[in-house]
Scaffold this active site. Sequence first.
Site, short mmCIF file in Angstrom:
data_model
loop_
_atom_site.label_atom_id
_atom_site.label_comp_id
_atom_site.label_asym_id
_atom_site.label_seq_id
_atom_site.Cartn_x
_atom_site.Cartn_y
_atom_site.Cartn_z
N LYS A 1 0.91 -1.26 0.15
CA LYS A 1 -0.05 0.09 0.19
C LYS A 1 0.87 1.27 0.01
CE LYS A 1 -3.80 2.00 2.49
NZ LYS A 1 -4.55 1.84 3.71
N SER A 35 -9.55 1.70 3.11
CA SER A 35 -8.89 2.28 2.28
C SER A 35 -7.70 1.64 1.57
CB SER A 35 -8.28 3.53 3.24
OG SER A 35 -7.06 3.04 3.89
N SER A 88 -9.56 -1.22 7.15
CA SER A 88 -9.04 -0.84 5.96
C SER A 88 -8.35 -1.78 5.10
CB SER A 88 -8.26 0.47 5.97
OG SER A 88 -9.06 1.51 6.40
#
Length: 479
Positions: free
Chosen positions: A89, A163, A187
Amino acid sequence: MTSSHTHDDIVFLSAEATSDAIRSGDFTATDAVNAYLRRIDAIDGEIKSYITVCREEALGAAADVDEALRRGDDSATNGALFGVPMAIKDQFNTEGILTSNGSRAYADHVPAEDATVVSRLKSAGAILLGKLNLSELAMGGTADPPYGTPHNPWRRGHTPGESSSGSGAALAAHLCAASVGEDTGGSGRGPASYCNAVGLRPTFTRISRHGITPMCWFMDAASPMTKTVEDCARVLGTVSGYDPMDPTTSRRPVPDYRGMLDGDIRGMKIGRMTELCDAPDMHPDVRRATDAVLETLAGLGAEITEVSLPLTEIAGAIFVGIADTEGAGARDGLMRRAPELLDRASRTRLQSASLVPAKVQNRAMKARVLLRLQFEEAFREVDLLVSPTAPYPAPRHDALTAPFESADDVRQRFFFRRSYTGCYPLAGMPAVSIPGGFTEDGLPIGVQVGGAPFAEGTILRAAYAYQEATDWHTQRAPV
């Protein structure tokens, strides 16, 4: 040696199978990296899971892996993730590589060192394919993502979750062998649920946060996200443990999580979380899938009992009262210096959170303590808790960005779903989302297994037993 795998099917292997095949000479690390790069080139223009593809760096690292194997360098080839092409990420610092945090405000941010999680993955032999897309500043709800809107490989137009959107989408599309997201309030687990993957939120302090751009200091956690439970255990074991660069990390020894996956859960006591399993607004297919998971676990020898944790019903509101106000404080300088660089939805959310009265945040912090006490009481009676990861399958993107119409609409869209994953970070306890089935129209359903602090091994043992009794994790998205 002639490989039994074609270049096209290498990408469908688990991380563990990939590493084993490279060690055995079935194919090379360079073959694996090239297979993923070809697939990224072919389909990620539509899915938009990557922000940065580290093509030359990955091929160079793969050449080093192949050379280490040729030399018989045991110190290199014994790594738990030897030769595994992974992606991270874009909230984790990477030396010399853009770390955008999904924001125009970080468009020129090139760190001078790796986050601890990244350096530990590399030390274990993993190969960094690239940096994955995310909601701006890991907040969720971005209206106009600067690097494109990630799509769910199971159905275009639907979200892969937030996210860690790119982390979930890349796994579902087989654009990396494993990934690491970040989970503040869900997330990592949410995208895993929506994308038919495994996503684990560890105990607070289990994994170093050094080099992770913060969203909420009180609850941020790195999240191993993988195709299988075995892979999750390997990644977790690799990145866990004390880090002097993050003095909040625990000094507890890191168990052999992979070695704990024996499939035996006979006599294990598992609680069905009443409030989260019986919510009236839950999608009926999610309710059906969760009950089926519990039936399977009972068939494997676990003892199932009802457990009530009343404050989980408002855990979403408690979470937002803490996380958003903390996030607003962390972004105060950016909001004052260059608010125009932020997405309009992010800016509105931060501005709103900055206006929350101190007494409201104080009440949220007190409620958090009471919620943790309810969890502690529950874990005196059961080993694990089970609930849906999300109350409904992946919604359409336009359902997430539509204007709020009423107070009830706010409750449903902003607080209700966050209660399912938000309760564990509020309690500082670990949980994993595992594939638990599909809706009648083919969208993935994730089921969540949670445990007491540092019970990751027990959680993964139950998750593995369930995985081995089903085939949900073997299903492929239509891309």
